[in-house]
Design an enzyme around this catalytic site. Sequence first.
Site, short mmCIF file in Angstrom:
data_model
loop_
_atom_site.label_atom_id
_atom_site.label_comp_id
_atom_site.label_asym_id
_atom_site.label_seq_id
_atom_site.Cartn_x
_atom_site.Cartn_y
_atom_site.Cartn_z
N LYS A 79 0.85 -1.20 0.00
CA LYS A 79 0.00 0.00 0.00
C LYS A 79 0.88 1.24 0.00
O LYS A 79 2.02 1.20 0.49
CB LYS A 79 -0.87 0.02 1.26
CG LYS A 79 -2.10 0.86 1.14
CD LYS A 79 -3.25 0.06 0.54
CE LYS A 79 -4.49 0.91 0.39
NZ LYS A 79 -5.65 0.12 -0.04
N GLY A 174 -21.09 6.23 3.09
CA GLY A 174 -20.19 6.57 1.98
C GLY A 174 -20.86 6.35 0.64
O GLY A 174 -21.29 5.23 0.33
N VAL A 178 -17.59 2.90 -4.50
CA VAL A 178 -18.17 1.62 -4.08
C VAL A 178 -19.59 1.81 -3.56
O VAL A 178 -20.54 1.13 -4.01
CB VAL A 178 -17.30 0.95 -2.98
CG1 VAL A 178 -17.95 -0.34 -2.51
CG2 VAL A 178 -15.89 0.67 -3.50
P1 NAD Z 1 -14.34 6.99 -2.48
O1 NAD Z 1 -13.30 7.95 -2.08
O2 NAD Z 1 -14.85 6.98 -3.88
O3 NAD Z 1 -15.64 7.17 -1.53
C1 NAD Z 1 -15.58 7.33 -0.16
C2 NAD Z 1 -16.76 8.22 0.22
O4 NAD Z 1 -16.88 8.24 1.65
C3 NAD Z 1 -16.62 9.67 -0.24
O5 NAD Z 1 -17.76 10.05 -0.97
C4 NAD Z 1 -16.49 10.45 1.08
O6 NAD Z 1 -17.05 11.74 1.01
C5 NAD Z 1 -17.26 9.55 2.01
N1 NAD Z 1 -16.97 9.73 3.44
C6 NAD Z 1 -15.78 9.97 4.05
N2 NAD Z 1 -15.94 10.05 5.38
C7 NAD Z 1 -17.26 9.84 5.63
C8 NAD Z 1 -18.05 9.78 6.80
N3 NAD Z 1 -17.52 9.96 8.02
N4 NAD Z 1 -19.38 9.55 6.68
C9 NAD Z 1 -19.95 9.36 5.47
N5 NAD Z 1 -19.24 9.41 4.30
C10 NAD Z 1 -17.92 9.65 4.39
O7 NAD Z 1 -13.80 5.54 -2.06
P2 NAD Z 1 -14.32 4.13 -2.59
O8 NAD Z 1 -13.49 3.71 -3.74
O9 NAD Z 1 -15.80 4.16 -2.71
O10 NAD Z 1 -13.90 3.18 -1.37
C11 NAD Z 1 -14.65 3.19 -0.16
C12 NAD Z 1 -13.95 2.33 0.87
O11 NAD Z 1 -13.82 1.00 0.38
C13 NAD Z 1 -12.53 2.79 1.23
O12 NAD Z 1 -12.28 2.53 2.59
C14 NAD Z 1 -11.66 1.91 0.37
O13 NAD Z 1 -10.38 1.73 0.93
C15 NAD Z 1 -12.45 0.62 0.39
N6 NAD Z 1 -12.19 -0.24 -0.76
C16 NAD Z 1 -12.32 0.25 -2.01
C17 NAD Z 1 -12.07 -0.57 -3.10
C18 NAD Z 1 -12.23 -0.09 -4.51
O14 NAD Z 1 -12.11 -0.89 -5.42
N7 NAD Z 1 -12.53 1.18 -4.73
C19 NAD Z 1 -11.68 -1.90 -2.89
C20 NAD Z 1 -11.58 -2.37 -1.59
C21 NAD Z 1 -11.83 -1.53 -0.52
#
Ligand code: NAD
Length: 324
Positions: A79, A174, A178
């Site tokens: 990472k 969120g 995802v």
């Molecule tokens: P992203 O940045 O597109 O979305 C995250 C969202 O969470 C944002 O819209 C942000 O405003 C919101 N957020 C932040 N703090 C918040 C809170 N306290 N309350 C409510 N909303 C809040 O990220 P993503 O790609 O959707 O990933 C989401 C999570 O899943 C992350 O933790 C990421 O590490 C994990 N993840 C993502 C993937 C992937 O393929 N994108 C794969 C595995 C794990």
Amino acid sequence: MVFDHPEWDDHEQVTYVHDASVGLSAIVALHRVRGGAALGGIRFHRYPDSTAALTDVLRLSRAMTYKWALTRLEWGGGKTVVLGNPARDKTPQLLCALGRAIDELAGRYVCAPDVGTDAEDMEVIRGVTRHVAGLPGADTSVATALGLFHGLRAMANRVLRRDDLEGVTIAVQGAGGVGSRLCAHLVEAGARVWVADIDRERMRTVSEVTGVAPLPPDEVLSADVDLVAPCALGAVLDERSIPRIRAKGVCGAANNQLATPADADRLRERGVVWAPDYVVSAGGIISGARELGRISTEEMQERLAGIYETTLTVLDLADKRGVS
Ligand code: NAD
């Protein structure tokens, strides 16, 4: 000192990258190098200090190893964390400087997008290194959301004793890559869904597009629903939030949802079933394996659907052994 850090877990390599001319401060952690490489995303985040960034990268890279182990794809976990505000500090110059540092690792680390970075950023990085996945057209959040949907089906089976999600109430934390796609799958499956995001614009868009109801961000984890899906940032399950959870099951994609390992026991003591994030969010790396030519599109779909069985197996094992 990194070797004395509480999250240190015999990581194979931790590289500090700094280039003042472009405002870059980053840490790359390779927890395990397997099959010649450690793979994992680049998180661009406003950490309060470098200690918090180190903690995060050590934890996140270890979680990636767990994820790869569960896919049996023989890669290890890595990472990168970049310290800064992506909206203000993320420039092509900074991304290229980071890409050059990744290139110097000569393939031992392959990067991809994570919170604060996206496919377009990977395209910029590809200009200076070939050790990059998650390029435009290969958005991992599509597969992550679908895999998580299958994980939630398994969770419903486990805590509600049913195989479909028709009428099941679910709160999603969120509405990003995802969370927004998950909402669409859940609505299609007939679930009743609420979504919360600190970014009001995103929340409104998802709500309009999918028809889910908005919820204040500070109420999402304690919502009176069957299931909660944390899909924002990590460490949201802690001694303050867990006593307020009313859902029977927690199953989301956010990496490292537990603030500490003791929080897994806290959840269990409260009778809340928690699906380990590295089990149900493996869809992203499964699609990464397809992009890198390790598996076919067909196999990717089978593996995404297989998250249902893997989740059930893990939850059943925990139950039989009486562990969190
Ligand atoms: P992203 O940045 O597109 O979305 C995250 C969202 O969470 C944002 O819209 C942000 O405003 C919101 N957020 C932040 N703090 C918040 C809170 N306290 N309350 C409510 N909303 C809040 O990220 P993503 O790609 O959707 O990933 C989401 C999570 O899943 C992350 O933790 C990421 O590490 C994990 N993840 C993502 C993937 C992937 O393929 N994108 C794969 C595995 C794990």
